[in-house]
Design a protein around this motif. Structure first.
Motif, PDB file in Angstrom:
ATOM      1  N   THR A 114       3.582 -14.358  -6.622  1.00 59.21           N
ATOM      2  CA  THR A 114       3.952 -14.711  -5.259  1.00 59.21           C
ATOM      3  C   THR A 114       3.183 -13.906  -4.221  1.00 59.21           C
ATOM      4  N   GLY A 115       2.962 -12.656  -4.485  1.00 62.91           N
ATOM      5  CA  GLY A 115       2.263 -11.842  -3.499  1.00 62.91           C
ATOM      6  C   GLY A 115       3.097 -11.723  -2.244  1.00 62.91           C
ATOM      7  N   THR A 116       2.772 -10.785  -1.469  1.00 64.24           N
ATOM      8  CA  THR A 116       3.556 -10.649  -0.246  1.00 64.24           C
ATOM      9  C   THR A 116       2.714 -10.850   0.982  1.00 64.24           C
ATOM     10  N   GLY A 117       1.513 -11.287   0.785  1.00 60.48           N
ATOM     11  CA  GLY A 117       0.700 -11.565   1.957  1.00 60.48           C
ATOM     12  C   GLY A 117       0.074 -10.304   2.501  1.00 60.48           C
ATOM     13  N   PRO A 118      -0.612 -10.487   3.580  1.00 56.54           N
ATOM     14  CA  PRO A 118      -1.397  -9.413   4.150  1.00 56.54           C
ATOM     15  C   PRO A 118      -0.534  -8.319   4.740  1.00 56.54           C
ATOM     16  N   THR A 119      -1.195  -7.292   5.129  1.00 55.51           N
ATOM     17  CA  THR A 119      -0.521  -6.119   5.661  1.00 55.51           C
ATOM     18  C   THR A 119       0.473  -6.451   6.764  1.00 55.51           C
ATOM     19  N   GLN A 126       8.342   1.968  10.705  1.00 60.25           N
ATOM     20  CA  GLN A 126       9.359   2.973  11.007  1.00 60.25           C
ATOM     21  C   GLN A 126       9.386   4.149  10.028  1.00 60.25           C
ATOM     22  N   ASN A 127       9.360   3.821   8.739  1.00 60.81           N
ATOM     23  CA  ASN A 127       9.449   4.887   7.744  1.00 60.81           C
ATOM     24  C   ASN A 127       8.064   5.268   7.240  1.00 60.81           C
ATOM     25  N   GLN A 128       7.764   6.545   7.286  1.00 68.27           N
ATOM     26  CA  GLN A 128       6.459   7.003   6.815  1.00 68.27           C
ATOM     27  C   GLN A 128       6.560   7.263   5.325  1.00 68.27           C
ATOM     28  N   ILE A 129       6.128   6.252   4.537  1.00 74.64           N
ATOM     29  CA  ILE A 129       6.245   6.375   3.091  1.00 74.64           C
ATOM     30  C   ILE A 129       4.893   6.659   2.476  1.00 74.64           C
ATOM     31  N   SER A 130       3.869   6.005   2.991  1.00 73.18           N
ATOM     32  CA  SER A 130       2.541   6.302   2.475  1.00 73.18           C
ATOM     33  C   SER A 130       1.874   7.269   3.449  1.00 73.18           C
ATOM     34  N   ALA A 131       0.745   7.802   3.028  1.00 72.02           N
ATOM     35  CA  ALA A 131       0.031   8.748   3.881  1.00 72.02           C
ATOM     36  C   ALA A 131      -0.743   8.039   4.982  1.00 72.02           C
ATOM     37  N   ALA A 132      -0.753   6.706   4.951  1.00 66.25           N
ATOM     38  CA  ALA A 132      -1.507   5.942   5.940  1.00 66.25           C
ATOM     39  C   ALA A 132      -0.663   5.695   7.185  1.00 66.25           C
ATOM     40  N   ASP A 153       5.981  -0.608   0.276  1.00 62.19           N
ATOM     41  CA  ASP A 153       6.553  -1.228   1.469  1.00 62.19           C
ATOM     42  C   ASP A 153       7.572  -0.281   2.101  1.00 62.19           C
ATOM     43  N   GLN A 154       8.269  -0.774   3.107  1.00 61.63           N
ATOM     44  CA  GLN A 154       9.190   0.068   3.862  1.00 61.63           C
ATOM     45  C   GLN A 154      10.374   0.566   3.043  1.00 61.63           C
ATOM     46  N   ASN A 155      10.647  -0.092   1.895  1.00 60.78           N
ATOM     47  CA  ASN A 155      11.740   0.376   1.052  1.00 60.78           C
ATOM     48  C   ASN A 155      11.254   1.338  -0.025  1.00 60.78           C
ATOM     49  N   GLY A 156       9.947   1.599  -0.027  1.00 58.69           N
ATOM     50  CA  GLY A 156       9.409   2.462  -1.059  1.00 58.69           C
ATOM     51  C   GLY A 156       9.021   1.696  -2.313  1.00 58.69           C
ATOM     52  N   ASP A 157       9.140   0.363  -2.291  1.00 58.55           N
ATOM     53  CA  ASP A 157       8.764  -0.422  -3.462  1.00 58.55           C
ATOM     54  C   ASP A 157       7.254  -0.678  -3.461  1.00 58.55           C
ATOM     55  N   ILE A 158       6.707  -0.829  -4.668  1.00 58.04           N
ATOM     56  CA  ILE A 158       5.274  -1.129  -4.785  1.00 58.04           C
ATOM     57  C   ILE A 158       5.074  -2.637  -4.722  1.00 58.04           C
ATOM     58  N   VAL A 159       4.248  -3.097  -3.781  1.00 55.51           N
ATOM     59  CA  VAL A 159       4.020  -4.535  -3.603  1.00 55.51           C
ATOM     60  C   VAL A 159       2.520  -4.803  -3.616  1.00 55.51           C
ATOM     61  N   PRO A 160       2.116  -6.046  -3.963  1.00 54.81           N
ATOM     62  CA  PRO A 160       0.685  -6.356  -4.046  1.00 54.81           C
ATOM     63  C   PRO A 160       0.004  -6.317  -2.685  1.00 54.81           C
ATOM     64  N   THR A 174       8.611   6.740 -10.751  1.00 51.00           N
ATOM     65  CA  THR A 174       9.216   5.688 -11.527  1.00 51.00           C
ATOM     66  C   THR A 174       9.072   4.312 -10.924  1.00 51.00           C
ATOM     67  N   ALA A 175       8.613   4.226  -9.715  1.00 49.57           N
ATOM     68  CA  ALA A 175       8.597   2.908  -9.105  1.00 49.57           C
ATOM     69  C   ALA A 175       7.540   2.044  -9.737  1.00 49.57           C
ATOM     70  N   GLY A 176       7.901   1.363 -10.698  1.00 51.77           N
ATOM     71  CA  GLY A 176       6.968   0.464 -11.363  1.00 51.77           C
ATOM     72  C   GLY A 176       7.018  -0.865 -10.674  1.00 51.77           C
ATOM     73  N   PRO A 177       6.674  -1.904 -11.400  1.00 51.25           N
ATOM     74  CA  PRO A 177       6.743  -3.239 -10.823  1.00 51.25           C
ATOM     75  C   PRO A 177       8.138  -3.465 -10.261  1.00 51.25           C
ATOM     76  N   SER A 178       8.206  -3.806  -9.028  1.00 51.59           N
ATOM     77  CA  SER A 178       9.503  -3.967  -8.401  1.00 51.59           C
ATOM     78  C   SER A 178       9.857  -5.441  -8.341  1.00 51.59           C
ATOM     79  N   THR A 179      10.975  -5.695  -7.786  1.00 49.85           N
ATOM     80  CA  THR A 179      11.425  -7.074  -7.771  1.00 49.85           C
ATOM     81  C   THR A 179      10.497  -7.987  -6.985  1.00 49.85           C
ATOM     82  N   THR A 180       9.864  -7.442  -5.954  1.00 48.58           N
ATOM     83  CA  THR A 180       8.959  -8.296  -5.188  1.00 48.58           C
ATOM     84  C   THR A 180       7.671  -8.561  -5.945  1.00 48.58           C
TER      85      THR A 180
END
Lengths: 316, 533
Positions: free
Chosen positions: B48-53, B518-524, B108-115, B35-41
């Motif tokens: 706005t983008g969130t910048g590089p990794t 800290q939190n392993q959310i993605s497989a990377a 991101d670290q909260n599980g939200d999808i960011v650019p 369900t995590a679609g476009p998030s607030t960020t």
């Protein structure tokens, strides 16, 4: 001499063929490699299709001849797991393992020859008992335990040497040595202790021979008499044991490579087995068999060269 | 859920690892129904983008200035190939995703999808059309610029060239078009919230049109690192990408070192051979890193859930009362303390604490008397069950406690250890088991486990399936989360498994190492923020 060598060479080739056929037969698992390659996504149909693509549905003899044809040219096929050719990786791993085995054999001999000779020459005296006792302890300690203790003391506690890893000798010879010292000692000490007992009994045998008594009666010290007349004879039984033990060292290397994270053939075998990469397992096992048989062949040849009596007897 | 997605499951490998095989098992990304679609960020239309990794929105990992440093990180499983389009296995993704290859969006670290490679994206009101504004001035490590054409190429290539088992996540894409060099338009055949999440996994990796000839040896991406060397059986060496579009990573050379033996990895940290242990395999051995002036222990969360899975299909376990009894019979806190030294989180239904629909419920608190009553009611006074254990540390550690606690309520458990291939074949494929213990590491995998009656657990509830399908098609986060939570509550009530604990992301590092995610959310395993000193 030539005939005897030829006969031994023929036996060697036949043994390799029989051994490789056995390995091939034992590791034959039908379509299992295909099933493994597809993992949890494999349906019976896709497994059957891939199995046929891989040629696993052909008669075992056909597969064997096909495989042997490639293996002779160093082509062990392509791993089902990594999709990469097995041959080059295997060659790299073998090189690493040979460094490990050769170095630990040197360590073993450096320990065994002086220790064994001394304890023979001092037989029945306190030093002789002490040295026998030391080698007895060495025999009882498994290589992996020696490895763990060495790491704890010299790497973790004292920080003198790295605990694990491998550096290619050509890249940095000093770092290569630093990384190999502990594995060499772990494998070498145990083998050295085993060999020392054979050296001792071989030397004791020689010391009791008439010709040595004659030599000593001419005024030579026991050590000099032994060096001049007895060593060559004493080396024959020891050589047999070295040959047999080289194979043991090779097996020990499997564990030592894992403990020290040395990317040799033993670690390769364990990794491949865990991944169910049967083709790689097959290639490695056959290579190990080949090396083991090669060693015993070379020991045979070496006998003939050292001992003229054996040469004529075998040639007759 | 969709049948093909049956494949897209992984069982406990990435975190489980110990002696497991990476090959037969698949760690395929992206399961359905997120369900995590476009998030607030990354609200639709925002640019706005969130910048590089390096600049994670949580601010937990701000990069140090780029230096000449080098560090080594210990891992358990080595990749068997570097081509994750053809070969399964978590280790490849762990090493290459976000480090060598980048995606349009990431979590991101909260599980939200960011650019990430997209500066922003926009979703049409019907949920079918995604428009991505791509970053300008991004180049691949082979020198070619990254454009919308490459994005189209990468997306289409998943459908045509990737190995079947992982490409299902792209099935929903009807078309991908480069409307300008920096604008990509993707049209879906039906609204799917899971697709965007899948784009954060390896199927969303962006490839160069001229850089896919030798993926197994020469990966070419836009990421902060390039592959310098792969010493098979030993290590992978990554070198800073000097032409990286974003903040340059603080560490020039990062070596990923592989250890088959957990003690060897610990020794390497103790002797300075490595500076980070990426996954702690033996929490009971953490004592040797207790000196906080020398070491730090990072205790984050992962997306793994350790389950006592039950075969819901046939036999006594098809009876809800028996499954409830087993749930009541287990004191999960004791199990976690004893098996994993208390590291991890107790959960009462599926999903990890970082998932957007995580609910902290405890439907079946420890109550052995209730368990005995339920068993009596079900007529199972003398129950014997088989427990099939895969070769992983947490299963071996948890099993004896589970067995003794079940014995307390009168259930006899016979356990057997099997190798991973046998586990896949017996439990996963042939469903020949009563109980098993396994860590399901896939992110957002509830629909895979509980939305498919053919899955090995055999959980079959039409209401739950409908809720999952409904959630995937919802147009707002709120609506989707509501659907999900309803589904998860229902699953918890049906007790198809016992959720033993949510697996921790345990890392040990030298005290002066900074920027570890800290939190392993993605497989990377993100390298670009890590530095020492």
């Amino acid at each position: 001499m030539v005939w005897s060598l030829l006969r031994r060479a023929l036996i060697f080739v036949a043994s390799v063929l029989v051994a490789s056929l056995l390995v091939f037969w034992v590791l034959d698992n039908g379509c299992e490699p295909a099933r493994n390659a597809l993992g949890v996504s494999g349906t019976p149909e896709s497994v059957a299709a891939l199995c046929s693509d891989m040629g696993l549905d052909r008669p075992l003899v056909v597969q064997y001849v096909d495989w042997l044809g490639g293996a002779v040219r160093g082509d062990f096929g392509v791993s089902y797991v990594s999709n990469a050719p097995i041959g080059p990786t295997l060659f790299d791993q073998l090189t690493v393992t040979l460094w490990l085995v050769a170095g630990s054999m040197v360590v073993a001999l450096l320990i065994a020859v002086p220790l064994g000779m001394l304890s023979a020459l001092r037989n029945g005296r306190p030093l002789g008992y002490l040295l026998s006792g030391i080698s007895q302890i060495g025999v009882a300690v498994p290589a992996f335990l020696a490895a763990i203790l060495l790491v704890l003391v010299f790497a973790v506690r004292l920080g003198w040497l790295p605990a694990n890893g491998y550096v290619v000798p050509a890249a940095d010879p000093v770092d290569f040595l630093r990384h190999m010292v502990l594995p060499w000692i772990s494998l070498g000490v145990v083998q050295g202790a085993v060999l020392a007992r054979y050296v001792r009994s071989a030397v004791l045998d020689e010391l009791g021979q008439d010709y040595l008594r004659t030599a000593r009666s001419k005024g030579l010290t026991p050590f000099r008499a032994l060096r001049r007349h007895g060593l060559r004879n004493a080396s024959i039984p020891v050589l047999t044991v070295v040959g047999v033990n080289l194979v043991t060292v090779l097996v020990g290397a499997v564990i030592i490579e894992r403990i020290f994270t040395v990317p040799g053939i033993g670690k390769g075998l364990a990794d491949a087995a865990e991944r169910r990469d049967l083709l790689t397992v097959q290639a490695i096992v056959v290579t190990l068999v080949l090396v083991a048989l090669l060693i015993s062949f070379l020991v045979d040849v070496a006998y003939a060269l050292i001992d003229p009596r054996l040469r004529t007897r075998a040639g007759a | 859920m969709r049948g093909k997605r049956f494949a897209a499951l992984t069982v406990g490998l990435l975190v489980a690892t110990l002696a497991a095989c990476s090959a037969g098992s698949t760690t395929t990304p992206g399961t359905s129904g997120q369900t995590a679609g476009p998030s607030t960020t990354a609200a639709p239309g925002s640019s706005t983008g969130t910048g590089p990794t390096g600049s994670d929105p949580t601010g937990s990992a701000s990069p140090a200035p780029a230096g000449d440093g080098a560090l080594a990180i210990g891992f358990v499983l080595e990749p068997t190939s570097l081509d994750f389009t053809q070969t399964d296995g978590a280790p490849i993704t762990q090493a290459l995703l976000l480090n060598v290859y980048e995606t349009l969006v990431k979590t991101d670290q909260n599980g939200d999808i960011v650019p990430l490679l997209a500066e922003s994206y926009d979703v049409s009101d019907d949920g079918l059309t995604y428009t991505f504004q791509l970053r300008d001035g991004v180049t691949f490590s082979n020198g070619t610029p990254f454009t919308a054409e490459d994005a189209v190429f990468s997306i289409e290539r998943v459908k045509t060239d990737w190995k079947p088992s992982v490409k299902a996540g792209m099935d929903v894409v009807a078309s991908a078009t480069a409307t300008s060099p920096t604008e990509l338009t993707v049209v879906l055949s039906q609204p799917s919230r899971s697709w965007l999440f899948d784009m954060t996994t390896r199927i969303g990796a962006m490839f160069s049109r001229t850089g896919v000839d030798d993926l197994a040896n020469t990966p070419i991406g836009t990421g902060p690192y390039t592959l310098q060397a792969w010493n098979k059986g030993d290590s992978i060496v990554m070198e800073r990408n000097t032409a990286y579009w974003g903040t340059p990573p603080p560490t020039k050379t990062v070596t990923l070192k592989y250890f088959a033996d957990p003690n060897a990895m610990n020794n390497a940290l103790l002797t300075g051979g490595i500076q980070v242990v990426s996954t702690v395999q033996t929490p009971e051995a953490l004592g040797q890193f207790a000196d906080t002036s020398k070491y730090q222990v990072i205790d984050g969360s992962s997306t793994g859930e350790v389950l006592l899975s039950m075969n819901n299909r046939t036999g006594p376990l098809s009876d809800l009362r028996v499954r409830q009894a087993i749930s009541y019979a287990l004191d999960r806190e004791t199990i976690l303390d004893a098996a994993w030294s208390g590291y991890g989180t107790l959960i009462g239904t599926h999903e990890a604490p970082t998932d957007p629909w995580f609910t902290d419920v405890d439907t079946y608190p420890y109550d052995p008397q209730k368990a005995r009553d339920l068993l009596a009611e079900a007529g199972q006074s003398d129950l014997t069950l088989r427990l099939t254990l895969p070769p992983v540390g947490y299963a071996a550690a948890a099993a004896p406690i589970v067995i003794s606690q079940l014995a307390e309520v009168g259930i006899t458990v016979q356990d057997s250890d099997v190798d991973f291939a046998t586990w896949i074949s017996n439990v996963f494929t042939n469903h020949d088991f009563d109980l098993t213990i396994i860590n399901h590491v896939e992110p957002r995998d509830a629909p895979t486990l509980f939305g498919n009656p053919d899955y090995y657990i055999g959980y079959d509830n039409a209401t739950v399936r409908d809720l999952f399908t409904k959630a995937d098609g919802e147009l707002t986060d709120e609506a989707a989360n509501t659907d999900y939570q309803q589904a998860l509550d229902q699953i918890a009530a049906d007790a198809p498994v016992v959720w033993l604990w949510s697996f921790p992301n345990l890392i040990v590092a030298d005290a002066d190492v900074q920027g570890i995610v800290q939190n392993q959310i993605s497989a990377a395993f993100e390298l670009a923020t890590i530095s020492q000193g």
